[in-house]
Write a protein that holds these residues in place. Structure first.
Motif, mmCIF file in Angstrom:
data_model
loop_
_atom_site.group_PDB
_atom_site.id
_atom_site.type_symbol
_atom_site.label_atom_id
_atom_site.label_comp_id
_atom_site.label_asym_id
_atom_site.label_seq_id
_atom_site.Cartn_x
_atom_site.Cartn_y
_atom_site.Cartn_z
ATOM 1 N N ALA A 265 12.726 24.382 6.386
ATOM 2 C CA ALA A 265 12.013 23.636 5.348
ATOM 3 C C ALA A 265 10.742 24.376 4.925
ATOM 4 C CB ALA A 265 11.671 22.235 5.851
ATOM 5 N N LEU A 266 10.127 25.090 5.869
ATOM 6 C CA LEU A 266 8.919 25.863 5.558
ATOM 7 C C LEU A 266 9.238 27.119 4.763
ATOM 8 C CD1 LEU A 266 6.710 26.067 8.802
ATOM 9 C CD2 LEU A 266 6.009 25.180 6.579
ATOM 10 N N GLN A 267 10.452 27.608 4.939
ATOM 11 C CA GLN A 267 10.824 28.915 4.406
ATOM 12 C C GLN A 267 10.461 29.098 2.927
ATOM 13 O OE1 GLN A 267 14.919 29.755 5.231
ATOM 14 N NE2 GLN A 267 14.696 31.962 4.978
ATOM 15 N N ASN A 268 10.936 28.206 2.068
ATOM 16 C CA ASN A 268 10.684 28.371 0.640
ATOM 17 C C ASN A 268 9.204 28.400 0.278
ATOM 18 O OD1 ASN A 268 13.207 28.858 -0.369
ATOM 19 N ND2 ASN A 268 13.677 26.703 -0.750
ATOM 20 N N PRO A 269 8.421 27.362 0.640
ATOM 21 C CA PRO A 269 7.013 27.380 0.240
ATOM 22 C C PRO A 269 6.219 28.537 0.852
ATOM 23 C CG PRO A 269 7.467 25.483 1.666
ATOM 24 C CD PRO A 269 8.776 26.076 1.290
ATOM 25 N N VAL A 270 6.534 28.909 2.094
ATOM 26 C CA VAL A 270 5.786 30.012 2.707
ATOM 27 C C VAL A 270 6.136 31.329 2.029
ATOM 28 C CG1 VAL A 270 5.529 31.368 4.821
ATOM 29 C CG2 VAL A 270 5.404 28.891 4.923
ATOM 30 N N GLU A 271 7.408 31.502 1.709
ATOM 31 C CA GLU A 271 7.811 32.730 1.014
ATOM 32 C C GLU A 271 7.077 32.852 -0.314
ATOM 33 O OE1 GLU A 271 12.085 32.659 0.748
ATOM 34 O OE2 GLU A 271 12.325 33.647 2.699
ATOM 35 N N LYS A 272 6.960 31.722 -0.998
ATOM 36 C CA LYS A 272 6.263 31.727 -2.288
ATOM 37 C C LYS A 272 4.807 32.140 -2.079
ATOM 38 C CE LYS A 272 7.871 28.118 -4.612
ATOM 39 N NZ LYS A 272 7.667 26.685 -4.857
ATOM 40 N N VAL B 189 1.489 22.585 12.308
ATOM 41 C CA VAL B 189 1.933 22.072 11.014
ATOM 42 C C VAL B 189 2.345 20.611 11.136
ATOM 43 C CG1 VAL B 189 3.530 22.385 9.091
ATOM 44 C CG2 VAL B 189 2.748 24.370 10.384
ATOM 45 N N LEU B 190 3.290 20.347 12.029
ATOM 46 C CA LEU B 190 3.837 18.995 12.144
ATOM 47 C C LEU B 190 3.578 18.427 13.525
ATOM 48 C CD1 LEU B 190 7.323 19.551 10.511
ATOM 49 C CD2 LEU B 190 5.353 18.443 9.483
ATOM 50 N N VAL B 191 3.431 17.129 13.561
ATOM 51 C CA VAL B 191 3.258 16.453 14.824
ATOM 52 C C VAL B 191 4.223 15.285 14.853
ATOM 53 C CG1 VAL B 191 1.722 14.965 16.140
ATOM 54 C CG2 VAL B 191 0.859 17.076 15.159
ATOM 55 N N GLU B 192 4.897 15.097 15.938
ATOM 56 C CA GLU B 192 5.619 13.850 16.129
ATOM 57 C C GLU B 192 5.421 13.396 17.554
ATOM 58 O OE1 GLU B 192 9.806 14.078 15.404
ATOM 59 O OE2 GLU B 192 10.005 16.077 16.190
ATOM 60 N N PRO B 193 5.107 12.111 17.716
ATOM 61 C CA PRO B 193 4.865 11.621 19.060
ATOM 62 C C PRO B 193 6.188 11.531 19.808
ATOM 63 C CG PRO B 193 4.879 9.803 17.526
ATOM 64 C CD PRO B 193 4.998 11.052 16.716
ATOM 65 N N ALA C 169 -0.901 26.108 1.758
ATOM 66 C CA ALA C 169 -0.161 25.884 0.512
ATOM 67 C C ALA C 169 1.137 25.136 0.782
ATOM 68 C CB ALA C 169 0.124 27.222 -0.170
ATOM 69 N N ALA C 170 1.813 25.516 1.855
ATOM 70 C CA ALA C 170 3.128 24.931 2.153
ATOM 71 C C ALA C 170 3.034 23.431 2.401
ATOM 72 C CB ALA C 170 3.758 25.628 3.353
ATOM 73 N N VAL C 171 1.991 22.998 3.117
ATOM 74 C CA VAL C 171 1.914 21.583 3.446
ATOM 75 C C VAL C 171 1.601 20.728 2.211
ATOM 76 C CG1 VAL C 171 1.340 21.916 5.869
ATOM 77 C CG2 VAL C 171 -0.511 21.752 4.190
ATOM 78 N N GLU C 172 1.186 21.387 1.119
ATOM 79 C CA GLU C 172 0.952 20.652 -0.126
ATOM 80 C C GLU C 172 2.220 20.572 -0.971
ATOM 81 O OE1 GLU C 172 -1.773 19.035 -0.925
ATOM 82 O OE2 GLU C 172 -2.661 19.677 0.981
ATOM 83 N N ASP C 173 3.233 21.346 -0.595
ATOM 84 C CA ASP C 173 4.451 21.436 -1.386
ATOM 85 C C ASP C 173 5.249 20.127 -1.286
ATOM 86 O OD1 ASP C 173 6.547 23.271 -2.731
ATOM 87 O OD2 ASP C 173 7.633 22.355 -1.062
ATOM 88 N N PRO C 174 5.550 19.486 -2.430
ATOM 89 C CA PRO C 174 6.228 18.183 -2.356
ATOM 90 C C PRO C 174 7.598 18.245 -1.683
ATOM 91 C CG PRO C 174 5.953 18.915 -4.656
ATOM 92 C CD PRO C 174 5.214 19.884 -3.799
#
Lengths: 495, 315
Positions: free
Chosen positions: B48-55, B117-121, B269-274
């Motif tokens: 899921a990170l791949q696209n926005p990070v590549e950009k 980046v992500l957290v899940e309990p 930038a990636a975490v802002e990507d919808p």
């Protein structure tokens, strides 16, 4: 009903159909290459689907899954090399048939049987998914253990020589103990090697036992006969054999039922479905002695079963949100990234999408059949490649494929070691299929035996007081007795 | 002579290239090591990170699944990689538990942590057949009947296994932890009522909770999980206990500050990507980025706890 009409609209669009077709084609190619698995093909296509509408993206991945399983049977038939673990049982009869100059017939049977199995499971998926998922939930540790015992009994049925077959099965079971203890985590027989902590990886073992051992056997053959080149084997007409398969509709039906149900039980070791079907086809057959020598019923059983497995494995994933094995796990990841959360709410809240997925699965099966129909003449040309070139190519593909799984060179060495093991097992008549059965079922049997006893507080009666578990164990006993009797009657065993 | 000249010019060229590489990082594909098979939780995050990070980075990310040893092989490969910033991996609590179990040659300090980046309990979810609606009901029932809770976890020595042991200690009740081959198999067993409960991450139990087969008893995060807004946290229930599973980006120790800065920008930038936000929501994870000193502090605290608990288990 409205949902179904909406769903049809979602699927029957040029681009969507094109995506499904593309996925199916890629799956077929990857499935036919030893070492490249369905899970890997889907993972590869996953990023492509992000920008697509849900049904288009998921349809493409479903096509890949169907194609990969079907493609696995092509190399199993022509080269004795199962492209995926699910096609191991196909090699038992399809390869002998192909070797006897009927490669076209063997492929033709496999194509039709795959298609019918796939369509059967698609119908079951669309109509019966929720109740089947409910049934699958009744499987606890005792049931998984009993099912794997039942699976192990099949060794008796796929062995040409009972004593040797059982010995080979034991080798598989022994090798299955390598790796971290499933309950305590302490390493067993790993000798400090990190790659062995999670046990012997099934894929390198499979490729080694079947592909590498075949290459070795051919090399030996080549030097013995000096000219040995199978490329001048006569090749018969390559076309789908509808009538021949439909004549055995009972085998198709029972194998498809087995495939769908085993597929629907998450973690049951899906690839045993084709063995289970092969075994029951042999038991029901009027001519059990022909099995293993190029018998059409054997191919039909294995192929209709391994393709119905695909639809079956979608059932727990879509209805419960639990993927049964690697390929559906990747597929589920794809769904979630698409904004679709698998589970019961999918049916109530996103009806059009779930029906779209069902329809896309039908379409993928149809594409799979069409591609194979037209491709069959092309596939069969493989046999005209000079054997020595072909074997070199196969070895290259094996190394690439096994390395690609987890980019770990250790698995390549493991594959080569299994190749040598497989070569000798075949040479002395032990066979390699029982080893794979042992390797697949060993960990399932062991961990569930211990899990069951842990939950029951050490009470062994759980295996016989629970109806599903008890019936599997009883049937396993009956099958074992029947196999021994059938073997004795046809004097094919007990050397 | 000619030979020496060639060597020299090659050397100069290499030198210029390497200085350039730092200035214009990245100039080639970046390898992203996922230490598990395709289709796992971590793998989904990376894809899921791949696209926005590549950009953001203007280069390709090549995802390599190096599985084996529950992450041991992949993490070891990443630790041993060059520190030029072209190899990164995805740290999680497993990075720490592997160290605690004593199966690997690296320690958590061998990584340069770039971002969380992500957290899940973790969530304790019980089979609905048990009829427990709250933590209190569950604890009372267990104490009255003086029996252990059969808890499924996603694998022996996994962070969920260790969390189950830690939870039992904190709650003061007996847990019998039953390790399964995967979270999915543990969930299936709990949904079928074959075990009492599971300790897993929300994404794995959401479907079961939606269908009413599982009940979320308590979660272990600082705040309530976005995926399970109705489940109380341990903190709310009056326990001083907060640990979460997390996923981020790390490189082998020794990467330059420039490389780290470029990655931090890319993740920001990636975490802002919808599209990424939608994927994170579906995976049941909360986007809670952390960088720099705050990240180091978080890693320090989490690592200490996970390593300690894992080491106890290994004995």
């Amino acid at each position: 009903m409205n949902d179904y009409i909406d769903a049809l609209g979602l699927v029957f669009q040029g681009y969507v159909l094109l995506a499904i077709a593309g996925g199916t084609l890629l799956g077929l190619i990857m499935g036919a290459l030893p070492g490249l698995t369905a899970a890997m093909a889907i993972a590869l296509l996953l990023p492509l689907t992000f920008g697509m509408p849900p049904v288009m993206g998921v349809g493409m991945l479903l096509g890949t899954l169907c194609g990969a399983i079907a493609g696995g049977s092509v190399s199993a038939t022509l080269l004795n090399i199962p492209g995926t673990p699910s096609s191991v049982a196909t090699t038992l009869d399809a390869f002998p048939m192909a070797r006897s100059g009927q490669a076209g017939r063997a492929l033709g049977i496999a194509i039709v049987a795959s298609f019918l199995g796939g369509i059967f499971s698609a119908v079951v998926l669309s109509v019966l998914a929720p109740p089947i998922a409910e049934f699958a939930l009744r499987f606890g540790a005792p049931e998984y253990f009993a099912l794997s015992v039942f699976g192990l009994v099949i060794i008796a049925s796929v062995s040409k020589n009972l004593a040797k077959g059982l010995a080979a099965g034991l080798i598989g079971l022994l090798l299955a103990t390598v790796g971290s203890d499933p309950m305590l985590g302490s390493p067993r027989f790993t000798y400090g090697n990190m790659s062995l902590l999670t046990g012997i990886n099934l894929l390198p073992a499979l490729i080694g036992l079947f592909a590498v051992s075949q290459v070795l056997a051919d090399v030996v053959d080549y030097f013995k006969t000096e000219k040995a080149d199978a490329s001048n084997t006569p090749i018969d007409k390559a076309s789908p054999r509808w009538i021949e398969v439909l004549k055995h509709w009972k085998v198709v039906l029972s194998s498809s039922v087995i495939g769908t149900i085993v597929g629907a039980i998450p973690g049951a070791g899906g690839s045993i479905a084709s063995f289970l079907s092969y075994d029951q086809a042999k038991k029901m057959s009027k001519t059990p002695e022909k099995f293993g020598k190029g018998h059409s019923e054997g191919i039909i059983a294995s192929e209709s079963s391994n393709n119905s497995l695909v639809g079956g494995s979608l059932i727990p994933m879509l209805t419960l949100g639990v993927p049964g094995e690697a390929a559906t796990a990747v597929l589920m990841g794809g769904l979630m990234i698409q904004g679709i959360r698998p589970g019961p709410t999918l049916f109530t809240e996103q009806g059009a999408i779930i029906y779209g997925i069902f329809i896309a699965f039908f379409v993928a099966n149809i594409f799979m059949m069409l591609f194979q129909w037209f491709g069959i003449r092309l596939f069969i040309k493989i046999l005209q490649i000079p054997r020595k070139l072909l074997m070199a190519m196969i070895l290259v593909f094996c190394v690439i494929g096994v390395y690609a799984v987890d980019s770990n060179i250790f698995n390549v060495y493991l594959m080569l070691a299994f190749g040598v093991l497989g070569f000798f097992l075949n040479k002395y008549g032990f066979g390699t299929a029982p080893v794979i059965l042992g390797l697949i079922l060993g960990p399932i049997a062991e961990s569930n035996l211990r899990r069951a006893l842990m939950v029951s507080g050490g009470d062994w009666t759980v295996f016989v007081t629970r109806p599903i578990s008890l019936s599997f164990l009883v049937v396993a006993l009956l099958f074992l007795a029947f196999s021994l009797w059938q073997n004795a009657k046809h004097k094919t065993s007990f050397a | 002579m000619k030979k020496i000249m060639t060597t020299l010019s090659v050397a100069t060229a290499a030198l210029t290239l390497s200085t350039l590489a730092v200035a214009d990082y990245p100039t080639k594909n970046i390898e992203f090591i996922v230490p598990w098979n395709a289709g796992g939780g971590a793998d989904n995050v990376v894809r899921a990170l791949q696209n926005p990070v590549e950009k953001a980075l203007g280069t390709n990310l090549v995802v390599r699944n190096i599985s084996g040893g529950g992450g041991a092989v992949g993490f070891s490969t990443a630790v041993g990689a060059k520190t030029d910033g072209y190899v990164v991996t995805i740290p999680t609590n497993a990075t720490f538990t592997l160290e605690g179990l004593g199966n690997v040659g690296f320690t958590y300090t061998d990584f340069e942590y770039i971002a969380r980046v992500l957290v899940e309990p973790y969530v304790l979810a019980a089979s609905s057949q048990k009829g427990w609606e709250s933590l209190e009901e569950m604890l009372n029932d267990l104490q009255e009947n003086d029996r252990p809770l059969m808890v499924g976890a996603s694998g022996v020595g996994s962070s969920t296994h260790i969390m189950a042991v830690a939870l039992a200690e904190e709650l003061g009740v007996r847990f019998e932890v039953v390790p399964y081959d995967s979270g999915a198999n543990a969930v299936t067993a709990a949904m079928g009522g074959h075990i009492d409960a599971v300790v897993l991450n929300p994404s794995e139990v959401v479907s079961g909770i939606d269908s009413g087969r599982l009940t979320a008893i308590v979660t272990t995060g600082d705040e309530r999980s976005g995926a399970l807004p109705d489940a109380p946290t341990m903190l709310e229930q009056g326990y001083d206990f907060s640990v979460s599973q997390w996923r981020g980006v790390a490189a082998p120790k020794g990467i330059s500050q420039e490389v780290e800065d470029r990655w931090v920008e890319a993740i920001q930038a990636a975490v802002e990507d919808p599209e990424f936000q939608r994927a994170a929501e579906m995976m049941g994870s909360d986007i809670m980025p952390l960088y720099g000193d705050e990240l180091d502090e978080f890693v320090e605290n989490t690592a200490r706890l996970m390593i300690e608990e894992a080491a106890k288990l290994a004995q």
